[in-house]
Design a protein around this motif. Structure first.
Motif, PDB file in Angstrom:
ATOM      1  N   UNK A  14     -18.603  -2.101   2.549  1.00 20.32           N
ATOM      2  CA  UNK A  14     -17.900  -1.557   1.383  1.00 20.32           C
ATOM      3  C   UNK A  14     -17.190  -2.718   0.683  1.00 20.32           C
ATOM      4  N   UNK A  15     -17.810  -3.312  -0.344  1.00 13.88           N
ATOM      5  CA  UNK A  15     -17.228  -4.499  -0.990  1.00 13.88           C
ATOM      6  C   UNK A  15     -15.878  -4.254  -1.636  1.00 13.88           C
ATOM      7  N   UNK A  16     -15.544  -3.019  -1.961  1.00  8.68           N
ATOM      8  CA  UNK A  16     -14.285  -2.748  -2.646  1.00  8.68           C
ATOM      9  C   UNK A  16     -13.068  -2.718  -1.735  1.00  8.68           C
ATOM     10  N   UNK A  17     -13.269  -2.636  -0.443  1.00 11.20           N
ATOM     11  CA  UNK A  17     -12.139  -2.531   0.480  1.00 11.20           C
ATOM     12  C   UNK A  17     -11.639  -3.918   0.867  1.00 11.20           C
ATOM     13  N   UNK A  18     -10.322  -4.036   0.933  1.00 11.12           N
ATOM     14  CA  UNK A  18      -9.707  -5.325   1.229  1.00 11.12           C
ATOM     15  C   UNK A  18      -8.736  -5.197   2.398  1.00 11.12           C
ATOM     16  N   UNK A  19      -8.392  -6.332   2.964  1.00 14.41           N
ATOM     17  CA  UNK A  19      -7.409  -6.338   4.050  1.00 14.41           C
ATOM     18  C   UNK A  19      -6.034  -5.942   3.535  1.00 14.41           C
ATOM     19  N   UNK A  20      -5.725  -6.350   2.327  1.00 14.13           N
ATOM     20  CA  UNK A  20      -4.449  -5.939   1.740  1.00 14.13           C
ATOM     21  C   UNK A  20      -4.391  -4.426   1.568  1.00 14.13           C
ATOM     22  N   UNK A  21      -5.527  -3.834   1.199  1.00 10.36           N
ATOM     23  CA  UNK A  21      -5.576  -2.379   1.092  1.00 10.36           C
ATOM     24  C   UNK A  21      -5.359  -1.699   2.431  1.00 10.36           C
ATOM     25  N   UNK A  22      -5.905  -2.260   3.481  1.00  9.00           N
ATOM     26  CA  UNK A  22      -5.688  -1.699   4.811  1.00  9.00           C
ATOM     27  C   UNK A  22      -4.211  -1.769   5.193  1.00  9.00           C
ATOM     28  N   UNK A  23      -3.562  -2.884   4.898  1.00  9.18           N
ATOM     29  CA  UNK A  23      -2.124  -2.976   5.175  1.00  9.18           C
ATOM     30  C   UNK A  23      -1.337  -1.949   4.369  1.00  9.18           C
ATOM     31  N   UNK A  24      -1.752  -1.721   3.128  1.00  8.47           N
ATOM     32  CA  UNK A  24      -1.103  -0.690   2.322  1.00  8.47           C
ATOM     33  C   UNK A  24      -1.293   0.686   2.927  1.00  8.47           C
ATOM     34  N   UNK A  25      -2.497   0.973   3.435  1.00  8.04           N
ATOM     35  CA  UNK A  25      -2.747   2.266   4.072  1.00  8.04           C
ATOM     36  C   UNK A  25      -1.858   2.445   5.297  1.00  8.04           C
ATOM     37  N   UNK A  26      -1.724   1.405   6.097  1.00 14.07           N
ATOM     38  CA  UNK A  26      -0.901   1.490   7.303  1.00 14.07           C
ATOM     39  C   UNK A  26       0.565   1.723   6.935  1.00 14.07           C
ATOM     40  N   UNK A  27       1.079   0.957   5.972  1.00 11.81           N
ATOM     41  CA  UNK A  27       2.480   1.087   5.595  1.00 11.81           C
ATOM     42  C   UNK A  27       2.780   2.472   5.020  1.00 11.81           C
ATOM     43  N   UNK A  28       1.948   2.925   4.087  1.00 13.40           N
ATOM     44  CA  UNK A  28       2.185   4.232   3.473  1.00 13.40           C
ATOM     45  C   UNK A  28       2.082   5.355   4.505  1.00 13.40           C
ATOM     46  N   UNK A  29       1.064   5.295   5.377  1.00 11.40           N
ATOM     47  CA  UNK A  29       0.859   6.361   6.357  1.00 11.40           C
ATOM     48  C   UNK A  29       1.968   6.388   7.399  1.00 11.40           C
ATOM     49  N   UNK A  30       2.473   5.247   7.807  1.00 12.45           N
ATOM     50  CA  UNK A  30       3.546   5.227   8.803  1.00 12.45           C
ATOM     51  C   UNK A  30       4.836   5.816   8.237  1.00 12.45           C
ATOM     52  N   UNK A  31       5.156   5.486   7.006  1.00 16.33           N
ATOM     53  CA  UNK A  31       6.347   6.069   6.380  1.00 16.33           C
ATOM     54  C   UNK A  31       6.184   7.575   6.229  1.00 16.33           C
ATOM     55  N   UNK A  32       5.030   8.000   5.740  1.00 12.55           N
ATOM     56  CA  UNK A  32       4.789   9.437   5.588  1.00 12.55           C
ATOM     57  C   UNK A  32       4.785  10.142   6.940  1.00 12.55           C
ATOM     58  N   UNK A  33       4.228   9.496   7.964  1.00  7.93           N
ATOM     59  CA  UNK A  33       4.208  10.104   9.285  1.00  7.93           C
ATOM     60  C   UNK A  33       5.607  10.301   9.851  1.00  7.93           C
ATOM     61  N   UNK A  34       6.469   9.297   9.681  1.00  7.17           N
ATOM     62  CA  UNK A  34       7.843   9.433  10.163  1.00  7.17           C
ATOM     63  C   UNK A  34       8.554  10.596   9.475  1.00  7.17           C
ATOM     64  N   UNK A  35       8.362  10.733   8.172  1.00  8.33           N
ATOM     65  CA  UNK A  35       9.006  11.819   7.435  1.00  8.33           C
ATOM     66  C   UNK A  35       8.445  13.180   7.846  1.00  8.33           C
TER      67      UNK A  35
END
Length: 361
Positions: free
Chosen positions: A261-282
């Motif tokens: 998937x050429x459109x996916x980046x490592x920075x995007x993965x870090x964004x997914x982790x950060x957003x999901x962890x905050x949402x999960x805690x809430x």
């Protein structure tokens, strides 16, 4: 010196007078006649070198004048300069963002109403998504690879799988899965044997990939706070996808899996982790009975990983099939399978972690 020394006497022709022609020839007379009868040399016109050079200059100036502007107000053309490079274009989303948001809001409304009013209605939503997803997957397999996975036993068995999971728990889901695989094997026997192995293999894969994984959403719904567990599952998956898209679109430079998937980046993965962890805690703190914020952090991390792997998994399938989307049913999203790609593998992960954290309740 007399006048005859300048030339012939008056009235003489070109050869002199008749008397001259009749006179006896003599030495002195011959010299005198030679001096008076010698014709004038004809000198050809020789052009003057300076004047000829000047005339050439004049012709050049006239030619320059003719080839120049025809009118007084015209300006001579200037040599073309090197064209400037086009200005850099801003990044743009690959899909119709308005349509995607509109469809997403509509789906969210349907899910929310069915989830919190009548649980059985939400089971109907899961079944409908499973059947349409199976139709998209089997259609693309036949179109692109010539694989004829039997749709009828898959659709019937998939619907039965979801209902059995909701009514009988994990045991019911496993029994329905086994019966669906057996139905696929028998149904394919009604056709010629050519391609039997690849057709039934694809059928069993489709049964596991779509309805069996979707059954874990029905299993979450069986708990006392099942509606909130399903809502937590949906929120975390959507937030993970949104975080990956937003951060990757804005800051993404390093490819995550360029061959898949050429459109996916490592920075995007870090964004997914950060957003999901905050949402999960809430979500674990405020939506799940007995949940804790630190559990939400682990849950968000697991969801980001499973959602990304699920997205990459379907991207692998679509690359093998040579297509961009599984369907066109949802404007701005593609097909149903293009929305289930991250939800399906995340469902068993969320179900298992919630059972470990707060019980099956």
């Amino acid at each position: 010196m007399n006048d005859s020394s300048w030339g012939a006497p008056q009235g003489a022709g070109y050869w002199g007078t008749p008397e001259m022609r009749a006179a006896p020839a003599g030495p002195a007379h011959d010299v005198h006649d030679a001096q008076q009868t010698r014709p004038m040399p004809i000198v050809p016109d020789v052009p003057d070198a300076g004047r000829d050079a000047q005339s050439r200059d004049d012709r050049d100036r006239e030619a320059a004048h003719v080839s120049g502007p025809l009118f007084r107000d015209e300006k001579p053309q200037e040599p073309m300069s090197t064209p400037l490079p086009p200005p850099p274009q801003k990044k743009r989303a690959g899909r119709d963002l308005r349509a995607a948001i509109g469809v997403g809001v509509g789906l969210g409304a349907v899910i929310g109403v069915s989830l919190f009013i009548v649980k059985a209605a939400f089971i109907g939503v899961i079944v409908a998504a499973v059947v349409v997803g199976l139709w998209e997957l089997t259609s693309r397999l036949q179109e692109r690879k010539g694989i004829k996975a039997p749709l009828v036993p898959l659709a019937v068995g998939g619907a039965a799988m979801v209902v059995a999971g909701y009514a009988r728990g994990p045991e019911g889901a496993w029994i329905a899965m086994a019966l669906t695989a057996l139905a696929v094997l028998v149904w394919r026997m009604t056709e010629p044997p050519d391609g039997y192995l690849k057709d039934v293999t694809a059928g069993v894969f489709a049964a596991f990939y779509v309805p069996f994984l979707a059954t874990f959403v029905a299993l979450m719904l069986t708990a006392d706070d099942g509606s909130w567990r399903v809502l937590t599952f949906l929120i975390l998956t959507v937030v993970s996808d949104t975080g990956a898209y937003a951060v990757g679109w804005r800051f993404g430079t390093h490819k995550l899996a360029p061959r898949i998937s050429p459109g996916k980046t490592r920075e995007g993965l870090l964004g997914a982790v950060a957003f999901a962890m905050v949402a999960g805690a809430l979500c674990m703190e405020f939506l799940i009975d007995g949940g804790a914020w630190w559990q939400g952090l682990l849950l968000g991390l697991a969801v980001a990983a499973s959602a990304t792997l699920g997205d990459l998994g379907e991207s692998m399938i679509k690359r093998d099939l040579g297509i961009k989307d599984m369907g066109t049913l949802l404007p701005g999203h593609g097909g149903i399978m293009d929305r289930l790609d991250s939800l399906l593998p995340t469902a068993p992960v969320v179900w298992l972690l919630l059972v470990l954290f707060v019980g099956s309740g």
